[in-house]
Design an enzyme around this catalytic site. Structure first.
Site, PDB file in Angstrom:
ATOM      1  N   LYS A   1      32.558  50.699  14.304  1.00  0.00           N
ATOM      2  CA  LYS A   1      31.839  49.730  13.455  1.00  0.00           C
ATOM      3  C   LYS A   1      30.474  50.302  13.047  1.00  0.00           C
ATOM      4  O   LYS A   1      30.039  50.152  11.894  1.00  0.00           O
ATOM      5  CB  LYS A   1      31.680  48.407  14.218  1.00  0.00           C
ATOM      6  CG  LYS A   1      30.799  47.378  13.550  1.00  0.00           C
ATOM      7  CD  LYS A   1      31.362  46.840  12.245  1.00  0.00           C
ATOM      8  CE  LYS A   1      30.414  45.800  11.629  1.00  0.00           C
ATOM      9  NZ  LYS A   1      30.863  45.322  10.331  1.00  0.00           N
TER      10      LYS A   1
ATOM     11  N   SER B   1      29.541  42.515  16.603  1.00  0.00           N
ATOM     12  CA  SER B   1      29.104  43.911  16.397  1.00  0.00           C
ATOM     13  C   SER B   1      27.907  44.147  17.300  1.00  0.00           C
ATOM     14  O   SER B   1      26.823  43.627  17.032  1.00  0.00           O
ATOM     15  CB  SER B   1      28.669  44.134  14.944  1.00  0.00           C
ATOM     16  OG  SER B   1      29.680  43.788  14.050  1.00  0.00           O
TER      17      SER B   1
ATOM     18  N   LYS C   1      20.025  45.213  12.580  1.00  0.00           N
ATOM     19  CA  LYS C   1      20.505  45.183  13.970  1.00  0.00           C
ATOM     20  C   LYS C   1      21.564  46.265  14.201  1.00  0.00           C
ATOM     21  O   LYS C   1      21.540  46.980  15.204  1.00  0.00           O
ATOM     22  CB  LYS C   1      21.060  43.771  14.247  1.00  0.00           C
ATOM     23  CG  LYS C   1      21.701  43.520  15.567  1.00  0.00           C
ATOM     24  CD  LYS C   1      23.200  43.566  15.580  1.00  0.00           C
ATOM     25  CE  LYS C   1      23.908  42.639  14.642  1.00  0.00           C
ATOM     26  NZ  LYS C   1      25.372  42.718  14.741  1.00  0.00           N
TER      27      LYS C   1
HETATM   28  P1  NAD Z   1      26.231  33.741  13.078  1.00  0.00           P
HETATM   29  O1  NAD Z   1      24.822  33.848  13.518  1.00  0.00           O
HETATM   30  O2  NAD Z   1      26.571  32.937  11.862  1.00  0.00           O
HETATM   31  O3  NAD Z   1      27.156  33.179  14.285  1.00  0.00           O
HETATM   32  C1  NAD Z   1      26.925  33.458  15.642  1.00  0.00           C
HETATM   33  C2  NAD Z   1      27.100  32.170  16.436  1.00  0.00           C
HETATM   34  O4  NAD Z   1      26.924  32.426  17.825  1.00  0.00           O
HETATM   35  C3  NAD Z   1      26.055  31.113  16.075  1.00  0.00           C
HETATM   36  O5  NAD Z   1      26.718  29.938  15.640  1.00  0.00           O
HETATM   37  C4  NAD Z   1      25.286  30.888  17.393  1.00  0.00           C
HETATM   38  O6  NAD Z   1      24.881  29.540  17.569  1.00  0.00           O
HETATM   39  C5  NAD Z   1      26.318  31.291  18.420  1.00  0.00           C
HETATM   40  N1  NAD Z   1      25.740  31.687  19.717  1.00  0.00           N
HETATM   41  C6  NAD Z   1      24.671  32.490  19.966  1.00  0.00           C
HETATM   42  N2  NAD Z   1      24.492  32.651  21.282  1.00  0.00           N
HETATM   43  C7  NAD Z   1      25.478  31.941  21.903  1.00  0.00           C
HETATM   44  C8  NAD Z   1      25.842  31.734  23.264  1.00  0.00           C
HETATM   45  N3  NAD Z   1      25.143  32.298  24.267  1.00  0.00           N
HETATM   46  N4  NAD Z   1      26.912  30.949  23.528  1.00  0.00           N
HETATM   47  C9  NAD Z   1      27.617  30.369  22.535  1.00  0.00           C
HETATM   48  N5  NAD Z   1      27.334  30.534  21.211  1.00  0.00           N
HETATM   49  C10 NAD Z   1      26.273  31.313  20.907  1.00  0.00           C
HETATM   50  O7  NAD Z   1      26.740  35.240  12.914  1.00  0.00           O
HETATM   51  P2  NAD Z   1      28.031  35.760  12.109  1.00  0.00           P
HETATM   52  O8  NAD Z   1      27.637  36.114  10.718  1.00  0.00           O
HETATM   53  O9  NAD Z   1      29.184  34.857  12.366  1.00  0.00           O
HETATM   54  O10 NAD Z   1      28.240  37.185  12.835  1.00  0.00           O
HETATM   55  C11 NAD Z   1      28.780  37.285  14.140  1.00  0.00           C
HETATM   56  C12 NAD Z   1      28.964  38.777  14.435  1.00  0.00           C
HETATM   57  O11 NAD Z   1      29.838  39.360  13.469  1.00  0.00           O
HETATM   58  C13 NAD Z   1      27.650  39.582  14.375  1.00  0.00           C
HETATM   59  O12 NAD Z   1      27.658  40.561  15.375  1.00  0.00           O
HETATM   60  C14 NAD Z   1      27.714  40.232  12.992  1.00  0.00           C
HETATM   61  O13 NAD Z   1      26.977  41.447  12.909  1.00  0.00           O
HETATM   62  C15 NAD Z   1      29.207  40.462  12.837  1.00  0.00           C
HETATM   63  N6  NAD Z   1      29.665  40.530  11.453  1.00  0.00           N
HETATM   64  C16 NAD Z   1      29.218  39.654  10.530  1.00  0.00           C
HETATM   65  C17 NAD Z   1      29.640  39.763   9.201  1.00  0.00           C
HETATM   66  C18 NAD Z   1      29.145  38.808   8.135  1.00  0.00           C
HETATM   67  O14 NAD Z   1      29.354  39.098   6.942  1.00  0.00           O
HETATM   68  N7  NAD Z   1      28.517  37.713   8.481  1.00  0.00           N
HETATM   69  C19 NAD Z   1      30.542  40.784   8.836  1.00  0.00           C
HETATM   70  C20 NAD Z   1      31.026  41.638   9.813  1.00  0.00           C
HETATM   71  C21 NAD Z   1      30.573  41.519  11.131  1.00  0.00           C
END
Ligand code: NAD
Length: 297
Positions: free
Chosen positions: A171, A96, A239
């Site tokens: 979104k 997102s 965010k």
């Molecule tokens: P998270 O922080 O758990 O996972 C993100 C991952 O990306 C981490 O493991 C991090 O180490 C990795 N990362 C960061 N920079 C990187 C790079 N340059 N190269 C490789 N890996 C890298 O986040 P999440 O909860 O999995 O959310 C991911 C996305 O989904 C976000 O944009 C969030 O807003 C969206 N989202 C999350 C939820 C939720 O409930 N958690 C729901 C809907 C949408």
């Protein structure tokens, strides 16, 4: 079957990658946190050494990263996806992020003959695990059609809402409705409690009427039970509203309610609540009324 690369193996990425493997896809994966990649490799994926390496070994690359800066780093940065991707590769960014960043990344991809789709999701970890996410995509119809069978392994609803960036605009619209809904619900429950009513009785009385919603059903019981375990963290919702306000500014669109709830989220983060569930918006409203939503003793 396409060879799929998956980058970003956090709360959402890990169960999503697992569902793709369950459906028979071969995955090559990478996360900057090696331990997170190890866990998915233990589930059967191949190890990618970098974003570039993942792209060089894949037809379709999925990214699931925190925000725009991480997507730019992973796709456009040194050792990134675009350095490894051959012309004809498709990148599906499911993070997102700001729609403007999606468009910037898509333009850089187009210059290399790489296709790009933004495809953020709603539903959180439980639906990522069940493979029943709501997926909202932006991009060309033919690119969407090509990756649809893959996205259908991750979500129960997959909708193309427009050109690149439209997925993230959709979104952001979703996130505005959820955040404002939680704030309104919090004011309602605080007032009911302050007037001496049992908030659970009030919740049960209204949930079948016009005020009833998925948000109310999911979040009111959490507030009443004082359970703010995430779910979806305050800092991630902050965010998203920041990205909504950036998009609003660039289109000269006034969003007074979104701005107000954004201020609440910033205040909660300053108070050390950034990692609580977004239902903790109630804590801010409770503070103003010096009243905690709770059932009478
Ligand atoms: P998270 O922080 O758990 O996972 C993100 C991952 O990306 C981490 O493991 C991090 O180490 C990795 N990362 C960061 N920079 C990187 C790079 N340059 N190269 C490789 N890996 C890298 O986040 P999440 O909860 O999995 O959310 C991911 C996305 O989904 C976000 O944009 C969030 O807003 C969206 N989202 C999350 C939820 C939720 O409930 N958690 C729901 C809907 C949408």
């Amino acid at each position: 079957m396409s060879q799929i690369g998956f980058i970003g193996l956090g709360i959402m990425g890990r169960p999503m990658s697992k569902n793709l493997m369950k459906a028979g896809h071969n995955l090559v994966v990478y996360d900057v946190v090696a331990a997170l990649a190890d866990a998915v490799i233990a589930d059967g994926a191949a190890r990618g050494e970098s974003c570039r390496d993942v792209a060089a070994r894949s037809d379709v690359v999925i990214t699931m990263l925190p925000d725009g800066p991480e997507v730019e780093q992973a796709v456009l940065g040194p050792n990134g996806v675009l350095e490894g991707a051959a012309a004809g590769t498709t990148i599906v960014d499911m993070s997102s992020i700001s729609p403007m960043v999606s468009q910037k990344v898509a333009a850089a991809c187009a210059a290399k003959g790489v296709e790009f789709l933004d495809a953020p999701v709603s539903g959180g970890e439980p639906k990522a695990i069940d493979g029943t996410l709501a997926i909202m995509a932006g991009g060309k119809q033919e690119v969407f059609d090509k990756v649809l069978p893959i996205l259908q392994k991750l979500g129960s609803s997959v909708t193309l809402t427009g050109a690149v960036g439209a997925g993230n605009v959709t979104k952001l619209a979703n996130q505005i409705m959820v955040a404002c809904n939680i704030a309104a619900m919090s004011e309602a429950l605080v007032l009911a409690t302050k007037c001496g009513l049992d908030p659970e009785v009030v919740f049960n009385a209204v949930k079948g009427g016009l005020a009833g919603s998925t948000v109310l059903n999911a979040k009111a019981p959490m507030v009443i039970a004082r359970n703010f375990k995430p779910g979806f963290r305050i800092r991630l919702h902050q965010k998203d509203l920041r990205n909504a306000l950036l998009a609003a500014e660039s289109t000269k669109c006034a969003l007074p309610l979104t701005s107000l709830v954004q201020q609440m989220l910033i205040a909660l983060m300053n108070q050390g609540h950034g990692d609580l569930d977004h239902s903790a918006i109630a804590l801010f409203i409770e503070g103003l009324a010096a009243t905690q939503v709770e059932r009478p003793k």
